[in-house]
Scaffold this motif. Structure first.
Motif, PDB file in Angstrom:
ATOM      1  N   GLY A  22     -19.836 -12.335 -41.533  1.00 42.09           N
ATOM      2  CA  GLY A  22     -19.182 -13.381 -42.305  1.00 42.09           C
ATOM      3  C   GLY A  22     -18.309 -14.258 -41.425  1.00 42.09           C
ATOM      4  O   GLY A  22     -18.145 -14.019 -40.221  1.00 42.09           O
ATOM      5  N   CYS A  23     -17.737 -15.281 -42.042  1.00 38.80           N
ATOM      6  CA  CYS A  23     -16.852 -16.174 -41.293  1.00 38.80           C
ATOM      7  C   CYS A  23     -15.777 -16.724 -42.219  1.00 38.80           C
ATOM      8  O   CYS A  23     -15.943 -16.738 -43.442  1.00 38.80           O
ATOM      9  N   THR A  46     -16.859 -16.781 -46.112  1.00 41.12           N
ATOM     10  CA  THR A  46     -18.291 -16.836 -46.419  1.00 41.12           C
ATOM     11  C   THR A  46     -18.944 -15.555 -45.922  1.00 41.12           C
ATOM     12  O   THR A  46     -18.859 -15.228 -44.738  1.00 41.12           O
ATOM     13  N   ILE A  47     -19.596 -14.831 -46.829  1.00 39.78           N
ATOM     14  CA  ILE A  47     -20.182 -13.540 -46.481  1.00 39.78           C
ATOM     15  C   ILE A  47     -21.634 -13.495 -46.974  1.00 39.78           C
ATOM     16  O   ILE A  47     -21.881 -13.529 -48.173  1.00 39.78           O
ATOM     17  N   PRO A  48     -22.606 -13.432 -46.060  1.00 45.80           N
ATOM     18  CA  PRO A  48     -23.997 -13.222 -46.483  1.00 45.80           C
ATOM     19  C   PRO A  48     -24.228 -11.750 -46.791  1.00 45.80           C
ATOM     20  O   PRO A  48     -23.715 -10.866 -46.096  1.00 45.80           O
ATOM     21  N   LEU A  49     -24.965 -11.471 -47.845  1.00 49.44           N
ATOM     22  CA  LEU A  49     -25.222 -10.092 -48.254  1.00 49.44           C
ATOM     23  C   LEU A  49     -26.687  -9.917 -48.635  1.00 49.44           C
ATOM     24  O   LEU A  49     -27.310 -10.825 -49.196  1.00 49.44           O
ATOM     25  N   PRO A  50     -27.238  -8.738 -48.361  1.00 45.84           N
ATOM     26  CA  PRO A  50     -28.574  -8.446 -48.884  1.00 45.84           C
ATOM     27  C   PRO A  50     -28.496  -8.130 -50.366  1.00 45.84           C
ATOM     28  O   PRO A  50     -27.467  -7.662 -50.861  1.00 45.84           O
ATOM     29  N   VAL A  51     -29.558  -8.377 -51.083  1.00 45.68           N
ATOM     30  CA  VAL A  51     -29.666  -7.967 -52.480  1.00 45.68           C
ATOM     31  C   VAL A  51     -30.708  -6.866 -52.543  1.00 45.68           C
ATOM     32  O   VAL A  51     -31.901  -7.114 -52.334  1.00 45.68           O
ATOM     33  N   ILE A  52     -30.245  -5.667 -52.777  1.00 44.77           N
ATOM     34  CA  ILE A  52     -31.148  -4.531 -52.968  1.00 44.77           C
ATOM     35  C   ILE A  52     -30.634  -3.793 -54.191  1.00 44.77           C
ATOM     36  O   ILE A  52     -29.736  -2.960 -54.093  1.00 44.77           O
ATOM     37  N   ALA A  53     -31.158  -4.130 -55.342  1.00 43.02           N
ATOM     38  CA  ALA A  53     -30.695  -3.549 -56.600  1.00 43.02           C
ATOM     39  C   ALA A  53     -31.839  -2.786 -57.251  1.00 43.02           C
ATOM     40  O   ALA A  53     -33.017  -3.097 -57.045  1.00 43.02           O
ATOM     41  N   THR A  54     -31.462  -1.788 -58.020  1.00 46.18           N
ATOM     42  CA  THR A  54     -32.478  -1.026 -58.727  1.00 46.18           C
ATOM     43  C   THR A  54     -31.891  -0.465 -60.004  1.00 46.18           C
ATOM     44  O   THR A  54     -30.698  -0.173 -60.075  1.00 46.18           O
ATOM     45  N   SER A  55     -32.716  -0.369 -61.034  1.00 47.15           N
ATOM     46  CA  SER A  55     -32.323   0.275 -62.284  1.00 47.15           C
ATOM     47  C   SER A  55     -33.577   0.852 -62.922  1.00 47.15           C
ATOM     48  O   SER A  55     -34.693   0.420 -62.601  1.00 47.15           O
ATOM     49  N   PRO A  56     -33.418   1.841 -63.803  1.00 44.94           N
ATOM     50  CA  PRO A  56     -34.608   2.454 -64.403  1.00 44.94           C
ATOM     51  C   PRO A  56     -35.490   1.463 -65.147  1.00 44.94           C
ATOM     52  O   PRO A  56     -36.719   1.609 -65.149  1.00 44.94           O
ATOM     53  N   ASN A  57     -34.915   0.470 -65.800  1.00 42.66           N
ATOM     54  CA  ASN A  57     -35.708  -0.474 -66.583  1.00 42.66           C
ATOM     55  C   ASN A  57     -36.318  -1.582 -65.740  1.00 42.66           C
ATOM     56  O   ASN A  57     -37.472  -1.975 -65.940  1.00 42.66           O
ATOM     57  N   GLU A  58     -35.557  -2.133 -64.804  1.00 46.71           N
ATOM     58  CA  GLU A  58     -36.003  -3.307 -64.062  1.00 46.71           C
ATOM     59  C   GLU A  58     -36.777  -2.973 -62.802  1.00 46.71           C
ATOM     60  O   GLU A  58     -37.517  -3.805 -62.280  1.00 46.71           O
ATOM     61  N   TRP A 344     -10.104  -1.625 -45.687  1.00 51.48           N
ATOM     62  CA  TRP A 344     -10.644  -2.340 -44.534  1.00 51.48           C
ATOM     63  C   TRP A 344     -10.398  -3.827 -44.719  1.00 51.48           C
ATOM     64  O   TRP A 344     -10.688  -4.379 -45.787  1.00 51.48           O
ATOM     65  N   GLU A 345      -9.895  -4.477 -43.695  1.00 56.22           N
ATOM     66  CA  GLU A 345      -9.666  -5.915 -43.738  1.00 56.22           C
ATOM     67  C   GLU A 345     -10.637  -6.597 -42.773  1.00 56.22           C
ATOM     68  O   GLU A 345     -10.603  -6.350 -41.568  1.00 56.22           O
ATOM     69  N   VAL A 346     -11.508  -7.427 -43.324  1.00 61.07           N
ATOM     70  CA  VAL A 346     -12.478  -8.166 -42.532  1.00 61.07           C
ATOM     71  C   VAL A 346     -12.345  -9.645 -42.878  1.00 61.07           C
ATOM     72  O   VAL A 346     -12.427 -10.018 -44.051  1.00 61.07           O
ATOM     73  N   PHE A 347     -12.111 -10.489 -41.870  1.00 65.18           N
ATOM     74  CA  PHE A 347     -11.923 -11.932 -42.082  1.00 65.18           C
ATOM     75  C   PHE A 347     -10.833 -12.193 -43.117  1.00 65.18           C
ATOM     76  O   PHE A 347     -10.984 -13.020 -44.020  1.00 65.18           O
ATOM     77  N   ASP A 348      -9.738 -11.433 -42.990  1.00 67.21           N
ATOM     78  CA  ASP A 348      -8.563 -11.597 -43.846  1.00 67.21           C
ATOM     79  C   ASP A 348      -8.841 -11.260 -45.308  1.00 67.21           C
ATOM     80  O   ASP A 348      -8.076 -11.650 -46.192  1.00 67.21           O
ATOM     81  N   VAL A 349      -9.936 -10.563 -45.589  1.00 68.73           N
ATOM     82  CA  VAL A 349     -10.213 -10.081 -46.942  1.00 68.73           C
ATOM     83  C   VAL A 349      -9.971  -8.578 -46.963  1.00 68.73           C
ATOM     84  O   VAL A 349     -10.610  -7.827 -46.231  1.00 68.73           O
ATOM     85  N   LYS A 350      -9.030  -8.136 -47.787  1.00 66.22           N
ATOM     86  CA  LYS A 350      -8.697  -6.719 -47.872  1.00 66.22           C
ATOM     87  C   LYS A 350      -9.543  -6.070 -48.961  1.00 66.22           C
ATOM     88  O   LYS A 350      -9.523  -6.487 -50.115  1.00 66.22           O
ATOM     89  N   ALA A 351     -10.291  -5.048 -48.573  1.00 64.05           N
ATOM     90  CA  ALA A 351     -11.170  -4.360 -49.509  1.00 64.05           C
ATOM     91  C   ALA A 351     -10.892  -2.867 -49.483  1.00 64.05           C
ATOM     92  O   ALA A 351     -10.734  -2.271 -48.409  1.00 64.05           O
ATOM     93  N   ASP A 352     -10.805  -2.272 -50.670  1.00 62.40           N
ATOM     94  CA  ASP A 352     -10.713  -0.826 -50.792  1.00 62.40           C
ATOM     95  C   ASP A 352     -12.114  -0.277 -51.014  1.00 62.40           C
ATOM     96  O   ASP A 352     -12.841  -0.748 -51.905  1.00 62.40           O
ATOM     97  N   TRP A 353     -12.481   0.723 -50.220  1.00 66.95           N
ATOM     98  CA  TRP A 353     -13.795   1.344 -50.367  1.00 66.95           C
ATOM     99  C   TRP A 353     -13.598   2.694 -51.026  1.00 66.95           C
ATOM    100  O   TRP A 353     -12.867   3.549 -50.529  1.00 66.95           O
TER     101      TRP A 353
END
Length: 415
Positions: A22-23, A46-58, A344-353
């Motif tokens: 990201g940047c 700006t953070i690019p992310l993969p989309v890998i989603a799954t559910s029993p119906n879809e 974790w703080e990445v690019f000034d974004v604080k995230a709790d995992w």
């Protein structure tokens, strides 16, 4: 380790890796609207992310998105915009724009615009405003128009078999609005109005039989479409420290809703519901014990199947797909331990995992008087969450039920 768990862990690893690519940029407020009027510049992560989603119906969905996080003058994420493109074997290619705006702690707007090349579409907007009448009046509104080609029906009751699984396209439009006024400290009276128009069409999952081919209107009320116009009264008691991401407190709700044919409903019925949820942290909030208990009953004649009590999916029984169990009444208990692994703080974004082992217990029945503990479904599971406080949470929940494992990827806590 089972494949579903490996898939969830792989997705979490991809998200962590993507954060590193990201940047952060600073744009003049003359170029882009600032969350706070006094801001001369807007910090945009700006953070690019993969989309890998799954559910029993879809089934499995894959693709890519880019998240744009705009910060206010307190360095909190106030606006989120996330365009994405993904691919699913049942729905083809889907383009989506999701947005979440938090202009103040007492006001929020969320919207989703989505269209697939096959069957699916989703257009919705959700508003919440607690600033009216000197913050005495709370107004909530949800407007939607969607088609879900992955919808399922297995039959009624706690013993509905996976062998009877059918598919249909659930086409709906309508709204839900409510207004709440405080009666005393921590207690609010809500009045609500709900309109729902449903059409049932051929689904997108071709490997399954169509609902209308397997069941008749005599067997399943509402499979030829229905309308509901219902009014509700709710009494809510809350000591939660936050509306969206509570870490302490209790919230209790009791609701009565009536649907009248004279106001445009296809069927006359009354719904009774009660829910209690609580959050109990250790002093530093690294561990939060969260729980919910709820029950409800719908009484009436020829109640449309999608208006009856429904369990299954990402917010109720997470070991089963959406709409897995349907009947007039339900009982539900969710327990989970929300454990903050690290901050974790990445690019000034604080995230709790967070890691969240959970257990869901619930069941459906004709009436609450027919409750039998032996018919309850019990599914354990594990959740992985990324939390950007005070507004944004992404999660992966893996649950195990009698039908096998189920994986859900989405936004927001389940309760």
């Amino acid at each position: 380790m089972k494949r579903t768990t490996m898939r969830a862990l792989s997705l979490l690893s991809l998200i962590l890796f993507s954060l590193l690519s990201g940047c952060t940029s600073y744009l003049p407020s003359t170029v882009i609207p600032a969350p706070s009027p006094a801001q001369p510049y807007v910090k945009v992560v700006t953070i690019p992310l993969p989309v890998i989603a799954t559910s029993p119906n879809e089934g499995v969905t894959y693709g890519a998105l880019t998240a744009f996080l705009l910060h206010n003058d307190k360095d909190e994420v106030s606006y989120l915009f996330a365009p994405q493109v993904n691919r699913n074997e049942n729905f083809g290619t889907t383009g989506t724009l999701y947005g979440a705006l938090y202009p103040s702690p007492v006001r929020s707007i969320e919207f989703n615009l989505s269209k697939s090349s096959k069957v699916n579409s989703d257009y919705e907007v959700r508003l919440r405003d607690q600033s009216l009448m000197e913050r005495q009046l709370e107004v909530n509104a949800f407007l939607y128009n969607f088609t879900d080609g992955s919808a399922r029906f297995f039959g009624f009751g706690p013993d509905s078999s996976a062998d009877n699984e059918t598919n249909f396209a659930d086409r709906e439009f309508g709204y839900t609005v409510s207004a709440g006024y405080p009666l005393r400290n921590n207690t609010v009276l809500f009045l609500g109005d709900r309109l729902r128009r449903v059409e049932v069409d051929e689904g997108a999952v071709k490997r399954l039989p169509n609902l209308q081919q397997r069941f008749s209107t005599a067997d399943v009320p509402g499979i030829d479409g229905f309308s509901t116009h219902a009014q509700s009264v709710s009494l809510v008691y809350s000591t939660l420290d936050a509306a969206a991401m509570a870490s302490s407190g209790v919230r209790a709700r009791a609701t009565v809703e009536g649907s009248l044919a004279a106001l445009g409903s296809s069927a006359r019925f009354v719904r009774y519901e009660a829910e209690v949820k609580g959050f109990f942290p250790v002093p530093d909030s690294r561990f939060i014990s969260a729980g919910r208990f709820a029950f409800g009953q719908v009484s009436g004649g020829s109640i449309p199947f999608l208006e009856q009590s429904i369990l299954g999916g990402e917010n109720t029984l997470r070991g089963y797909g959406k709409n897995r169990f349907i009947e007039n009444s339900y009982v539900l208990c969710n327990l989970e331990e929300r454990i903050r692994l690290f901050r974790w703080e990445v690019f000034d974004v604080k995230a709790d995992w967070e890691l969240a082992p959970f257990i869901d217990i619930g069941g459906v029945m004709d009436s609450l008087g027919d409750f039998k503990a032996g018919e309850l479904k019990v599914n354990p599971g594990i959740g992985f969450r990324a939390v950007v406080r005070p507004n944004i949470l992404g999660r992966i929940d893996v649950g195990w039920g009698k039908d096998g494992a189920a994986v859900f990827v989405g936004l927001g806590y389940p309760f």
